[in-house]
Write a protein that holds these residues in place. Structure first.
Motif, short mmCIF file in Angstrom:
data_model
loop_
_atom_site.label_atom_id
_atom_site.label_comp_id
_atom_site.label_asym_id
_atom_site.label_seq_id
_atom_site.Cartn_x
_atom_site.Cartn_y
_atom_site.Cartn_z
N LEU A 1 8.83 13.80 -1.80
CA LEU A 1 9.96 13.35 -0.98
C LEU A 1 10.76 12.26 -1.68
O LEU A 1 11.89 11.97 -1.29
CB LEU A 1 9.47 12.86 0.39
N PHE A 2 10.17 11.65 -2.72
CA PHE A 2 10.92 10.65 -3.49
C PHE A 2 11.15 11.20 -4.90
O PHE A 2 11.44 12.38 -5.04
CB PHE A 2 10.19 9.29 -3.43
N ALA A 3 10.97 10.38 -5.94
CA ALA A 3 11.30 10.86 -7.29
C ALA A 3 10.36 11.99 -7.73
O ALA A 3 9.29 12.19 -7.16
CB ALA A 3 11.24 9.70 -8.28
N ALA B 1 19.40 -6.29 -5.39
CA ALA B 1 18.40 -7.28 -4.97
C ALA B 1 17.33 -7.50 -6.03
O ALA B 1 16.40 -8.26 -5.81
CB ALA B 1 17.75 -6.82 -3.67
N ARG B 2 17.45 -6.79 -7.14
CA ARG B 2 16.34 -6.82 -8.10
C ARG B 2 16.63 -7.63 -9.35
O ARG B 2 15.80 -7.69 -10.26
CB ARG B 2 15.95 -5.39 -8.47
N THR B 3 17.81 -8.24 -9.45
CA THR B 3 18.09 -9.05 -10.64
C THR B 3 17.14 -10.26 -10.62
O THR B 3 16.71 -10.70 -9.56
CB THR B 3 19.55 -9.52 -10.69
N PHE C 1 -1.97 -5.45 4.36
CA PHE C 1 -1.12 -4.54 3.59
C PHE C 1 0.24 -4.33 4.24
O PHE C 1 0.35 -4.25 5.45
CB PHE C 1 -1.80 -3.17 3.45
N ARG C 2 1.24 -4.21 3.39
CA ARG C 2 2.54 -3.71 3.81
C ARG C 2 2.48 -2.23 3.43
O ARG C 2 2.26 -1.87 2.27
CB ARG C 2 3.65 -4.43 3.04
N CYS C 3 2.63 -1.36 4.42
CA CYS C 3 2.36 0.06 4.21
C CYS C 3 3.66 0.83 4.00
O CYS C 3 4.43 1.03 4.93
CB CYS C 3 1.60 0.62 5.39
N ILE D 1 22.99 7.71 6.65
CA ILE D 1 22.33 7.18 5.45
C ILE D 1 23.30 6.29 4.68
O ILE D 1 24.50 6.34 4.88
CB ILE D 1 21.76 8.26 4.50
N LYS D 2 22.73 5.52 3.77
CA LYS D 2 23.49 4.43 3.19
C LYS D 2 24.66 4.88 2.32
O LYS D 2 25.54 4.08 2.02
CB LYS D 2 22.57 3.53 2.40
N TRP D 3 24.70 6.16 1.95
CA TRP D 3 25.79 6.63 1.09
C TRP D 3 27.08 6.80 1.85
O TRP D 3 28.14 6.91 1.27
CB TRP D 3 25.39 7.92 0.37
N VAL E 1 16.00 4.08 -10.08
CA VAL E 1 15.89 5.54 -10.15
C VAL E 1 16.74 6.20 -9.06
O VAL E 1 17.34 7.26 -9.27
CB VAL E 1 14.41 5.99 -10.06
N GLU E 2 16.82 5.55 -7.91
CA GLU E 2 17.62 6.12 -6.83
C GLU E 2 19.10 6.16 -7.23
O GLU E 2 19.77 7.18 -7.11
CB GLU E 2 17.45 5.31 -5.55
N SER E 3 19.60 5.03 -7.78
CA SER E 3 21.00 4.99 -8.18
C SER E 3 21.29 6.06 -9.24
O SER E 3 22.34 6.71 -9.21
CB SER E 3 21.37 3.62 -8.76
N LEU F 1 0.86 -1.18 0.00
CA LEU F 1 0.00 0.00 0.00
C LEU F 1 0.90 1.23 0.00
O LEU F 1 1.58 1.51 0.98
CB LEU F 1 -0.87 -0.03 1.25
N VAL F 2 0.92 1.92 -1.12
CA VAL F 2 1.81 3.08 -1.26
C VAL F 2 0.92 4.33 -1.26
O VAL F 2 0.35 4.70 -2.29
CB VAL F 2 2.61 3.01 -2.57
N ILE F 3 0.79 4.95 -0.09
CA ILE F 3 -0.15 6.06 0.00
C ILE F 3 0.49 7.35 0.49
O ILE F 3 -0.21 8.32 0.77
CB ILE F 3 -1.36 5.71 0.91
N THR G 1 8.38 12.30 -10.08
CA THR G 1 7.02 11.93 -10.50
C THR G 1 6.26 11.19 -9.39
O THR G 1 5.26 10.54 -9.65
CB THR G 1 7.07 11.05 -11.76
N GLN G 2 6.74 11.29 -8.15
CA GLN G 2 6.02 10.73 -7.00
C GLN G 2 5.60 11.89 -6.09
O GLN G 2 6.35 12.31 -5.22
CB GLN G 2 6.91 9.75 -6.22
N ALA G 3 4.38 12.41 -6.31
CA ALA G 3 3.94 13.60 -5.58
C ALA G 3 3.31 13.21 -4.25
O ALA G 3 2.46 12.31 -4.19
CB ALA G 3 2.93 14.37 -6.43
O1 ISL Z 1 15.76 2.39 -0.08
C1 ISL Z 1 16.04 3.32 0.63
C2 ISL Z 1 17.32 3.86 0.60
O2 ISL Z 1 17.95 3.22 -0.41
C3 ISL Z 1 15.10 3.87 1.56
O3 ISL Z 1 15.40 5.16 1.94
C4 ISL Z 1 13.77 3.83 0.89
O4 ISL Z 1 13.64 4.84 -0.01
C5 ISL Z 1 12.74 3.92 1.96
O5 ISL Z 1 12.91 2.79 2.73
C6 ISL Z 1 11.34 3.92 1.38
O6 ISL Z 1 11.14 2.79 0.59
C7 ISL Z 1 9.89 2.55 0.05
O7 ISL Z 1 9.33 3.68 -0.57
C8 ISL Z 1 10.01 4.16 -1.73
C9 ISL Z 1 10.32 3.06 -2.73
O8 ISL Z 1 11.20 3.54 -3.71
C10 ISL Z 1 10.92 1.85 -2.06
O9 ISL Z 1 11.15 0.83 -2.99
C11 ISL Z 1 9.99 1.44 -0.97
O10 ISL Z 1 10.36 0.25 -0.34
C12 ISL Z 1 9.10 5.17 -2.35
O11 ISL Z 1 7.82 4.63 -2.52
#
Ligand code: ISL
Ligand code: CA
Length: 535
Positions: A160-162, A406-408, A194-196, A285-287, A375-377, A97-99, A164-166
Motif C-alpha cells: 500500500l506504500f512504496a 518538515a524533514r530539513t 509505541f506509536r503505531c 487527499i493532500k494533492w 519517496v512520496e514526492s 512500531l511499523v507493522i 519495497t514496503q510489502a
Molecule cells: O503522509 C501522508 C500523506 O502525505 C500520509 O498519507 C501517510 O502516508 C500516512 O499518514 C501514513 O504515514 C506513516 O506510514 C508511512 C510513512 O511513509 C509515514 O512517514 C508514516 O508516518 C508508511 O510507513
C-alpha cells in the motif's frame, strides 16, 4: 496513573535531529547530546521515528530488522544508553512500531518468495487476473499501483506504500506472534510504549476489487475493520504486562471509530492521531489543495474535542508541512508561532511537539526536484508527469505538500551546518537558519522557544489546563475561543487567526498574551493569543 495524560511528548525525526560523527546524518549519540534541550523544554516523553535497520526507501518506515539499530544511527548500546539517559532526566522513550509492512529486504520477505518456505504466507501474494492485469484495482498511498510482480515466486505482492514496503498478512496468526515478540524485545529494554504506524489498516478483509475512487481505491477493504480491533486487543495483552502505552496513527478515522479504538473498556489503543484537522486545507487527499479557512479548522477541532474524551493534539509531524506557513502567517512569524503553541498546549489531550516546531521552523527553501529526498514526492512527480501536468504546476504542488518540508535538519545555531553537522547534510538546511535557530532564541526571552517552555510549565502546574473539560465559546471566521473548566476553576483562551485585528466580548485577567499585554479590553492584535482568568 495515566501519566500520558499529564505529559507533553516530543517527536524526533532522528535523521534530521543531530549528527554526532560528521557524516551528515542525525544519529542516536546526537540525540543523547541534546537531551538537555528537551529537558529544558519540559517534555516528558520522546517519540522516536524509526531507528531500526532499514534500507531507507522511506527513511526507516521500511524495516529490514526490528531487533537491530540502523548502523547510520548507531548501535544497540547507543540505544540502551539513550533510554537510560532519557530516564535520568525524567523522559520516557516511545518507539515507532511499523507493522503494516516490512521492507522487502526483511528476511521474512526474502524467504516468503519461496512458496514452500514457512514464511510463504507472511505477505499477500496473488496471481494477476486472467486478462493479465494486476490482482485487483486498488491504489496506494503514494499515488501508484500497489502490486509488484516477483519473478522468483511468479506472483504479485501487495504494497500500500512504496514498492519495497510489502504489506504483512494478518490472516496468518504466525505474523501476529512475531509482532508480539518484537514488542516484548523492546519493552524489556525499558521503552514506555509505541506509536503505531498506520495501525487502522492492518487487516484486509478480502483482496477483491474496490469501488473506484479518486484516490485509495480499495480502502473499504482495510480501513478500520473489525479484524484490526481484534489484533489490537491481542497486542494489548503483551503491552499490559509492561504497563506500556500506544498511540495509533489512524488514517481517515472518524470520531466514532476513534472512540472505539481508544475506549478504555475495549483495551485497544490509549490514543490516536486523527487527521481531520490536518485535512481542512484539502479535498480528500493532500494533492487537491484548497485555501485554509480558519473556521473549518476550528469547527473540526471543536468536533473532536467534544466527541472524544481524550485526543492527541498535534499540528506538525514528519509527514506534514510546517504549521506556521500553513495555519499561521509568515508575516507574523513570531506571533503566529506563539499562537499555534498556545493552541497546542491549551486544548484537552496529549500535546505532541515535532522537532523544530518549538523554534518556529518553516518549510524548505528548495527550488528544484533534485533537492528532495521524499519517496512520496518522487512518486507523485512521476505520476503527474505521466498525466502531462506541466513542470511549474508539478513543482507548485510538490513544494506545498512534500514531506521534506518538515524533514530539513534542526537549526541549532547560526553557523554553517546550523549546528546539525560539520559535513554535507543528507537533506539541505534552510538558508534561514541564520535567523531561525535555537541558540538565538535561547538568548531572547521573547522568542517562540521561551514561549513553548513557559506554556509547557504553565500546563504542568495547572490541573485545569491538563485535565479540565473543553468548552467552546466562539469559532468564527477569524477568532477561536474556548474555556477549560475543572470544578470551580476556569481559564479562557482567545486566539486571533488573522493578520487583521479583531474584537471579542470575552474578558478576564491576563495570564498570558503573546503581545505582552497586561490588560485585555477585548481588542486583539493580529495573531494575538491570550489566556485569561475570567472574573
Ligand atoms: O503522509 C501522508 C500523506 O502525505 C500520509 O498519507 C501517510 O502516508 C500516512 O499518514 C501514513 O504515514 C506513516 O506510514 C508511512 C510513512 O511513509 C509515514 O512517514 C508514516 O508516518 C508508511 O510507513
Ligand atoms: Ca551521523
Amino acid at each position: 496513573m495515566e501519566w500520558w495524560k499529564d505529559a507533553i511528548i516530543y517527536q524526533i525525526y532522528p535523521r534530521s535531529f543531530q549528527d554526532s560523527n560528521g557524516d551528515g546524518i542525525g544519529d542516536i549519540p546526537g540525540i543523547i547530546s541534546r537531551l538537555d534541550h528537551l529537558q529544558q523544554l519540559g517534555v516528558n516523553a520522546l517519540w522516536l521515528s524509526p531507528v531500526y535497520k532499514s534500507p531507507n526507501a522511506d527513511n526507516g518506515y521500511d524495516i529490514s530488522d526490528y531487533r537491530e539499530i540502523n548502523p547510520e544511527y548507531g548501535t544497540m548500546a547507543d540505544m540502551e544508553r539513550l533510554i537510560a539517559e532519557a530516564k535520568r532526566r525524567g523522559i520516557r522513550v516511545i518507539m515507532d512500531l511499523v507493522i503494516n509492512h516490512t521492507s522487502t529486504e526483511h528476511y521474512w520477505f526474502q524467504k516468503s518468495r519461496d512458496k514452500t518456505s514457512p514464511y510463504a504466507d507472511y505477505y499477500y501474494w496473488q496471481h494477476g487476473k486472467a486478462d493479465g492485469s494486476l490482482p485487483n484495482n486498488w491504489t496506494g498511498f503514494f499515488g501508484e499501483d500497489c502490486w509488484e510482480f516477483d519473478p522468483q515466486r511468479c506472483e504479485y505482492y501487495l504494497h500500500l506504500f512504496a514498492r519495497t514496503q510489502a504489506d504483512l498478512n494478518y490472516h496468518n496468526p504466525a505474523v501476529l506472534e512475531e509482532v508480539k515478540d518484537i514488542l516484548r524485545f523492546w519493552l524489556r529494554k525499558g521503552v514506555a510504549g509505541f506509536r503505531c504506524d498506520v495501525i487502522n489498516i492492518l487487516y484486509k478483509d478480502t483482496l477483491e476489487d474496490g469501488k473506484k475512487r479518486l484516490a485509495l481505491t480499495g480502502s473499504e477493504h482495510y480501513l478500520s475493520l473489525e479484524g484490526t480491533h481484534e489484533i489490537l486487543r491481542q497486542l494489548r495483552e503483551v503491552l499490559d504486562e509492561y504497563n506500556a502505552i500506544t498511540v495509533g496513527e489512524t488514517v481517515f478515522v472518524t470520531p466514532s471509530q476513534a472512540q472505539d479504538l481508544c475506549a478504555p473498556a475495549r483495551r485497544e489503543l490509549n490514543m490516536v492521531f486523527s487527521f481531520e484537522h490536518m485535512e481542512c486545507d484539502q479535498y480528500f487527499i493532500k494533492w487537491f489543495k484548497r485555501k485554509f479557512r480558519p473556521k473549518v479548522f476550528f469547527d473540526c477541532l471543536v468536533k473532536w474535542q467534544t466527541s472524544l474524551d481524550w485526543n492527541t493534539i498535534y499540528l506538525e509531524n514528519h509527514d506534514q508541512p510546517r504549521s506556521i506557513p500553513r495555519f499561521g502567517s509568515e508575516a507574523y512569524w513570531k506571533e503566529s508561532g506563539k499562537l499555534l503553541a498556545t493552541l497546542l498546549l491549551t486544548l484537552r489531550g496529549t500535546p505532541f511537539i515535532y522537532q523544530g516546531q518549538e523554534i518556529g521552523m518553516v518549510n524548505f527553501d528548495f527550488d528544484r526536484m533534485r533537492q528532495l529526498n521524499d519517496v512520496e514526492s518522487k512518486n507523485v512527480e512521476k505520476v503527474l508527469r505521466r498525466f502531462h501536468v506541466p513542470q511549474r504546476l508539478r513543482w507548485k504542488l510538490i513544494r506545498r505538500t512534500s514531506r521534506d518540508n518538515a524533514r530539513t535538519p534542526f537549526q541549532w545555531d547560526e553557523g554553517p551546518g546550523a549546528g546539525f553537522t560539520d559535513a554535507r547534510p543528507w537533506l539541505g538546511i534552510n538558508r534561514n537558519s541564520e535567523q531561525i535557530n535555537l541558540s538565538r532564541q535561547e538568548k531572547d526571552k521573547d522568542s517562540i522557544w521561551w514561549w513553548y517552555k513557559d506554556l509547557g510549565r504553565l500546563r504542568r502546574d495547572s490541573e485545569v489546563l491538563r485535565r479540565g473539560q473543553f468548552v467552546p465559546l466562539e469559532a468564527g471566521t477569524q477568532v477561536f475561543a474556548y474555556q477549560r473548566v475543572l470544578g470551580g476553576e476556569k481559564l479562557t483562551v482567545v486566539l486571533n487567526f488573522s493578520d487583521q485585528p479583531a474584537s471579542v466580548s470575552h474578558r478576564g485577567q491576563v495570564l498570558r498574551s503573546n503581545w505582552n499585554k497586561a490588560h485585555f479590553d477585548g481588542r486583539l492584535s493580529p495573531w494575538e493569543a491570550v489566556i485569561l482568568i475570567p472574573q
